[in-house]
Design an enzyme around this catalytic site. Sequence first.
Site, short mmCIF file in Angstrom:
data_model
loop_
_atom_site.label_atom_id
_atom_site.label_comp_id
_atom_site.label_asym_id
_atom_site.label_seq_id
_atom_site.Cartn_x
_atom_site.Cartn_y
_atom_site.Cartn_z
N SER B 157 1.07 -1.21 0.18
CA SER B 157 0.56 -0.04 0.00
C SER B 157 1.13 1.31 0.07
O SER B 157 1.89 1.22 -0.77
CB SER B 157 -0.53 -0.23 1.61
OG SER B 157 -1.96 0.69 1.38
N ASP B 322 -8.34 -6.63 -4.32
CA ASP B 322 -8.38 -4.95 -3.70
C ASP B 322 -8.73 -4.47 -4.88
O ASP B 322 -8.76 -4.21 -6.38
CB ASP B 322 -7.25 -4.56 -4.05
CG ASP B 322 -6.66 -3.48 -3.24
OD1 ASP B 322 -6.93 -2.89 -3.30
OD2 ASP B 322 -4.99 -3.93 -3.22
N HIS B 355 -8.03 -5.26 -0.19
CA HIS B 355 -6.64 -4.31 0.09
C HIS B 355 -5.79 -4.82 1.11
O HIS B 355 -5.08 -5.32 1.17
CB HIS B 355 -7.17 -2.98 0.00
CG HIS B 355 -5.74 -2.09 0.33
ND1 HIS B 355 -5.37 -1.99 -1.03
CD2 HIS B 355 -4.84 -1.29 1.23
CE1 HIS B 355 -3.18 -1.32 -0.40
NE2 HIS B 355 -4.14 -1.02 0.95
#
Lengths: 382, 382
Positions: B157, B322, B355
């Site tokens: 991320s 995601d 995610h």
Amino acid sequence: MPTEIPHDSVGLVSPQTLRFDTPLTLACGRSLDHYELVIETYGTLNADASNAVLICHALSGHHHVAGYHSMEDRKPGWWDSAVGPGKAIDTNRFFVVALNNLGGCHGSSGPNSLNPATGKPYGPDFPIVTVVDWVHSQARLADKLGIYQWAAVVGGSLGGMQALQWSITYPDRIRHCIVIAAAPKLSTQNIAFNEVARQAISKDPQFHNGHYYEHNQVPKTGLMLARMVGHITYLSEDGMREKFGRELRSGKINFDFNPQFQIESYLQYQGEQFSTAFDANTYLLMTKALDYFDPAADFDNNLTLALSQAQCQFFIASFTTDWRFSPERSREIVDALIDAGKDVCYTEIEAAHGHDAFLIPIPRYMEVFSAYMKRVHTGGGQ
Amino acid sequence: MPTEIPHDSVGLVSPQTLRFDTPLTLACGRSLDHYELVIETYGTLNADASNAVLICHALSGHHHVAGYHSMEDRKPGWWDSAVGPGKAIDTNRFFVVALNNLGGCHGSSGPNSLNPATGKPYGPDFPIVTVVDWVHSQARLADKLGIYQWAAVVGGSLGGMQALQWSITYPDRIRHCIVIAAAPKLSTQNIAFNEVARQAISKDPQFHNGHYYEHNQVPKTGLMLARMVGHITYLSEDGMREKFGRELRSGKINFDFNPQFQIESYLQYQGEQFSTAFDANTYLLMTKALDYFDPAADFDNNLTLALSQAQCQFFIASFTTDWRFSPERSREIVDALIDAGKDVCYTEIEAAHGHDAFLIPIPRYMEVFSAYMKRVHTGGGQ
């Protein structure tokens, strides 16, 4: 403000308020002894009352669907693009009825109405209303207007859920059911976003447990946040990128906590506008009505079974980039209808506008919608 | 609390705080004359300092990546599943360095640290820091630890964005760049969700324009709402449906405004937990760092050009469900790397977790990640 009324507009229109004095028992177990519904109508009801079309509104909608209230209006009703002479819902043919639902904040009985029992606004004491309750109240409205059977019941999003419920609850009172950008029930993610909105409103210090009217306050921040979240789910990622991208407000990043990107100020503006125009308790009620809608629940979670008693024909429409109620969700309805042996037309419209597409006069959408509505017979029944 | 330390754990670990007294000039134009970084290290640095791996954290992460601080700890560090003896980042081979970034709230200099100029917490006066600033501060950290070149810089991320930036800013100081569940820049929708979170925090009456420390208050509601929105974007719609569906808390709908569905109370709980544990000003800073990350911006918006100076090898990973940083976003990076003629491995992992998958030891993910890390040579350079 129209300098002149467009030729394909229903023109200047006025709402009317109808009062109901027969108690309405609600799904929650409580009942409303007296209530009012504010409505607008366009077109003329024919002799055998066979050309009436009911339009049901979505979360933040209301009865003002088409035309103008005065020559000073900046904008016409919220679905003017679809309702008018020669439009998809052709007011030369149909008598169109639109209402503000119970629990609304645009004139029908709701949290900001006076509770006759106390003489004060209902506030949080207004009962929680469901899609089924709305359909019952709309049936009473039909009775009052002398309409036994709707030629069509039409709605987008939460409005489409009401149309679907009509086909189940009053199968002999609806000939065509038009369900646009809807779903047979909310997904977990849909409920999650609604809960963020409710928490934003109910945790706002100016909410006062729903009694903000008495404090002359409004939970503006909560409503603003609720609308910002909602708005993101109404737009598509593609549509947002095309419209705003990463465009900066001042051409460069200023490295402070103020909005830097256009999308930030756009959302803030939308949220702020909404927070001055909409009632917080109504917002809570509407999101609960969405969460609780699940017509299959009474039929062993079998949507086919729920829809098997329907007698009408169906038109179901979805939009490619709608991620709030995606085409997959509309196809769940279509599949159940086919399983149940019903007559159904389905269209998936290519559109970049996400869920909001149902409000937008996308040419292909309007063509297909118009073509279907031309099949809706009037005069002498179906 | 572990009754005994698992055999594949780095065991009991202690953070250390390093002080830096050479001014660091930031992208915003301001500079930090003195700052501290809190770090943890696992494994042993080899003789030629060629086995060091830097782990960069995401929005709400920190330096405590693996192992336990005490035998009373309920849980190990946030990426214990990937870091330890014999794990993907094998501490038998690598010297692992993890830090809390500048602006953080876990011990490194940030808004809740004392501003030496005033003797009070920085609060909103802590400068806005960017991914580039973090990379520079991490380079100073490497200098202090006697590491010229990282065997690998790894992150998921926002952490992956730092790894990517390392390959551009210090091309000769990184041999492998591991970018997991990231994007080359935020989408409009990503920015929009961040702005909802920022508005929720900054409009909370207990935020006091960021000076809440002095009022002994915390903008808990704002942080809770920010986390609830964030959490929805970290999970996938499928994962939410599988885990919570439309399950009711009490088995039936109670028709009141309390949470009825399990997902509602789950999100509230997550939000409330977070609001007592995380600093609001840091949350604002982290979301701004995300918004502003755009390495192509300095290269005529050409990501290929931005990455053309990189000298390292790349491992890029994404997860099928995601939707915060979807596989398409990872492929933008991969495509640019291929265009630039770089050595890149890409994997798209089937996972229902959205995610959040990057934090979860999904077997296929760990296998591929481990296999790649085995290719990262140590001892005598590459």
